[in-house]
Every structure is written in structure tokens, then in C-alpha cells.
Design an enzyme around this catalytic site. Structure first.
Site, PDB file in Angstrom:
ATOM      1  N   ALA A 158       0.734 -10.619   3.994  1.00 23.29           N
ATOM      2  CA  ALA A 158       1.938 -12.031   4.105  1.00 23.29           C
ATOM      3  C   ALA A 158       1.760 -11.958   6.100  1.00 23.29           C
ATOM      4  CB  ALA A 158       3.529 -11.668   4.607  1.00 23.29           C
ATOM      5  N   CYS A 212       5.838  -2.372  -0.556  1.00 22.43           N
ATOM      6  CA  CYS A 212       6.857  -3.067   1.027  1.00 22.43           C
ATOM      7  C   CYS A 212       6.961  -1.326   2.132  1.00 22.43           C
ATOM      8  CB  CYS A 212       6.720  -4.096   1.036  1.00 22.43           C
ATOM      9  SG  CYS A 212       6.964  -4.747   2.866  1.00 22.43           S
ATOM     10  N   ASN A 220      -7.182   0.591  -3.931  1.00 20.83           N
ATOM     11  CA  ASN A 220      -6.619  -0.265  -2.588  1.00 20.83           C
ATOM     12  C   ASN A 220      -6.629   0.865  -1.060  1.00 20.83           C
ATOM     13  OD1 ASN A 220      -3.582  -1.631  -0.864  1.00 20.83           O
ATOM     14  ND2 ASN A 220      -6.017  -2.264  -0.614  1.00 20.83           N
ATOM     15  N   GLN A 237       2.037 -13.146  -5.062  1.00 22.51           N
ATOM     16  CA  GLN A 237       2.462 -12.212  -4.866  1.00 22.51           C
ATOM     17  C   GLN A 237       4.376 -12.266  -4.800  1.00 22.51           C
ATOM     18  OE1 GLN A 237       2.914  -8.976  -1.673  1.00 22.51           O
ATOM     19  NE2 GLN A 237       2.449  -7.014  -3.811  1.00 22.51           N
TER      20      GLN A 237
END
Ligand SMILES: Cc1cc2nc3c(=O)[nH]c(=O)nc-3n(C[C@H](O)[C@H](O)[C@H](O)COP(=O)(O)O)c2cc1C
Length: 315
Positions: free
Chosen positions: A21, A102, A203, A73
Site C-alpha cells: 500500500a 495487516c 513471503n 487485495q
């Protein structure tokens, strides 16, 4: 890098750009695809706002043909709202992803992002509801815990995600408390991979292409997702360790500026930040960064880049 298939989407490879983001805008994603990324994701988009028709949110979910395959997303906590939002954007996406990692306060306040990791039942409801609503593959991105990293809990959550119809799991093995700091525990990826039949995308902590290869080898994951190391560095997807010259970076950054203009994301403060990311690591970078703070148009930004070119070439 091995082949990766997510649902019915066959990817060229398993080298993915992470949702970032405020960084991976439409122009940047297109550049990453041109440099070899197999699948790129938008940053997280607020499902509530999307359903309300918020203009700025719609813009964040905008994609283009040149970056496809692309994933959108979303974050949210309500299964119906997430399903509605996913349905609204699925025509412009090849994959929908739900953010369940998040750590941002504002996201958690809504019961979304990593807050969901404490509600396995709700996770199942969300995955089920979104999967039923869409015709494109669904991925879910999680962390390995909120306060404490737990292999057992992560396996439990991963299984719920799989059983409710997700087509792949993206696993970032840091806790929400860790944010982006500390070590990503790749062992969690290895353990979770053993319990799932859907692809597992690893990731966290990949700094270069040899790290990406190591993650695949050490964990057996089906694909890797790169975040921080791709910021200002689309070249990472070319899979070579060769350092780019200032001129090569300049050429790519100018192409990025062209796209930014085309997609109307030409905010100079934002582009200044992107320039800093692209040109970091050059010996005059400190000077460059300082001057960058005074630049207030694209023309001036380019002028500074040209000036710095001379500096870098020793002219
Ligand atoms: C600036 C920034 C923005 C991010 N935005 C998102 C986001 O919108 N959605 C998400 O799932 N993760 C987001 N992340 C997390 C990354 O996708 C990734 O999981 C994390 O950075 C770990 O990967 P890395 O070690 O390769 O950076 C963000 C990270 C950074 C640094």
C-alpha cells in the site's frame, strides 16, 4: 523458479510482487511485470469503501491489461461485504486476495487484517463467502501469529483457508507485532506447506534473487513473494544479481513517470518518494535525497536526475 498455478491461472513462474500500500501503484506494477514479475498485487483496498463506491478507493483498485495477471487485495471483516466488493472488481482482476495480516491500527480497529487471525471461524466464513461470489481464483495472505508466532495455530488457520475454497495461501512468517522487523521464520512456511494441497507462496525477508531461490529450496514453497526488496527495484524480477547503472535506472524511472502520467497518479510528493526509492544506493544518493526535498514539479525532478547523472559519471 518453478511453475505456479493458482486455480485456473497458469503463471509463467512463481515470482510475485507483494501488495505494498502506498508504493506499488498501477504504473509501478506495470514496470515490475515488464521486468519479469509473474503476478503483481495491488496494495490493500478497503472493501467497505469499495462497496460504498468511494472514488479514491476505486482508483486504488484500478488495473490495466498490461500488468495482467494482476491480483486485487482487499481488507475487511464482514464476509458479505468482502464478497460484494470482490464481485465488483473481479472483471479487472485475475486473482482476488484477502488481507489477513495487516498490523495497522486502523485496519485492526475494523476487525480486519491481522485481527482476523484471532477469529478462525470468521476466517472460514470470509473465505467461503468470497469464493462463492467470484469466478476468479482466491488467495489469502496471512502472518504466523499476532503476538506470538505459532506453527500449530498457523497450520490450523491455513487448513481452514484451504477447506473453505482458497486457491493458494500466501504466508508471511512474522507476527503482526513484529511488523516488518526481525527475522521471518521460514521454518513456518516449510511446516505449513506439508499440511496443504493448495500452493503455498512464501513471503518475508527476501533481499535478492538468491534469497528467493533459497526460500523455495529450504521450504518447498510453490512460489515466492517479494515486498521491501522490490521497492524502487523492479529489476529484482529480472533474476540477475548484476547491479544496474544509473542510466539504466533513469531509463526505467522515466518510463515509470510516463505511465504515472498516463494513469493520472502524478502527485509530485509521491513521485519524489518513488525517485528516492529508485535511485537509492548511488554514491551521491545522500545529496540527491536532500535536493529532492525541494523539487516541486516533474520537470525539476528530471533536471535533478540529469544533474545527478553527471555526478555519477564523474563529469
Ligand atoms: C510500505 C509497505 C506497504 C505494505 N502494504 C501491504 C498491503 O497493502 N497488504 C499486505 O498484505 N501487505 C502489505 N505489506 C507487507 C508486504 O506485502 C510483505 O508481506 C512484507 O513486507 C514482508 O515481505 P518482505 O520481507 O519481502 O518485505 C506492506 C509492506 C510495506 C513495507
Amino acid at each position: 523458479m518453478a511453475n505456479l498455478k493458482i486455480g485456473n491461472i497458469q503463471l509463467k513462474e512463481g515470482l510475485l510482487l507483494a501488495p505494498l500500500a502506498g508504493i506499488n501503484d498501477i504504473a509501478f506494477r506495470r514496470i515490475c511485470v515488464e521486468h519479469g514479475a509473474s503476478l503483481v498485487y495491488t496494495g490493500m483496498v478497503n472493501a467497505n469503501a469499495l462497496v460504498r463506491g468511494n472514488k479514491a478507493t476505486k482508483k486504488l483498485a484500478q488495473t490495466c491489461d498490461e500488468e495482467r495477471p494482476v491480483g486485487i487485495q482487499m481488507f475487511g471483516s464482514n464476509p458479505e461485504t468482502l464478497a460484494k466488493a470482490a464481485k465488483l472488481v473481479q472483471d479487472q482482476a485475475d486473482v482476488i486476495d484477502i488481507n489477513m495480516g495487516c498490523p495497522d491500527k486502523n485496519v485492526i480497529k475494523q476487525g480486519a487484517g491481522s485481527a482476523l487471525l484471532k477469529r478462525p471461524k470468521r476466517i472460514g466464513e470470509i473465505v467461503n463467502s468470497v469464493k462463492k461470489a467470484i469466478g476468479v481464483p482466491l488467495t489469502v495472505k496471512i502472518r504466523s501469529g499476532v503476538e506470538v508466532s505459532s506453527i500449530e495455530d498457523t497450520i490450523k488457520i491455513a487448513k481452514i483457508i484451504e477447506e473453505n475454497g482458497a486457491d493458494a495461501l500466501i504466508l508471511h512468517p512474522r507476527t503482526a507485532m513484529q511488523g516488518g522487523s526481525g527475522v521471518a521464520d521460514w521454518n513456518v512456511i516449510k511446516e505449513v506447506k506439508e499440511y496443504l494441497s493448495i500452493p503455498v507462496i512464501g513471503n518475508g525477508g527476501i533481499k535478492n534473487i538468491s534469497d528467493a531461490k533459497s526460500m523455495m529450496k529450504e521450504t518447498g514453497c510453490d512460489g515466492v513473494m517479494i515486498g521491501t526488496a522490490a521497492m524502487g527495484n523492479p529489476f529484482i524480477f529480472e533474476k540477475t544479481e548484476k547491479k544496474k547503472t544509473y542510466e539504466e535506472i533513469k531509463e526505467t524511472f522515466y518510463r515509470y513517470l510516463e505511465y504515472a502520467k498516463h494513469y493520472e497518479i502524478e502527485n509530485i510528493f509521491y513521485l519524489r518518494m518513488q525517485a528516492q526509492l529508485f535511485f537509492k544506493g548511488f554514491h551521491s544518493a545522500a545529496l540527491f535525497r536532500k535536493d529532492m526535498g525541494y523539487v516541486d514539479s516533474i520537470e525539476e525532478l528530471k533536471k535533478l536526475i540529469e544533474l545527478n547523472l553527471g555526478f555519477n559519471l564523474g563529469i
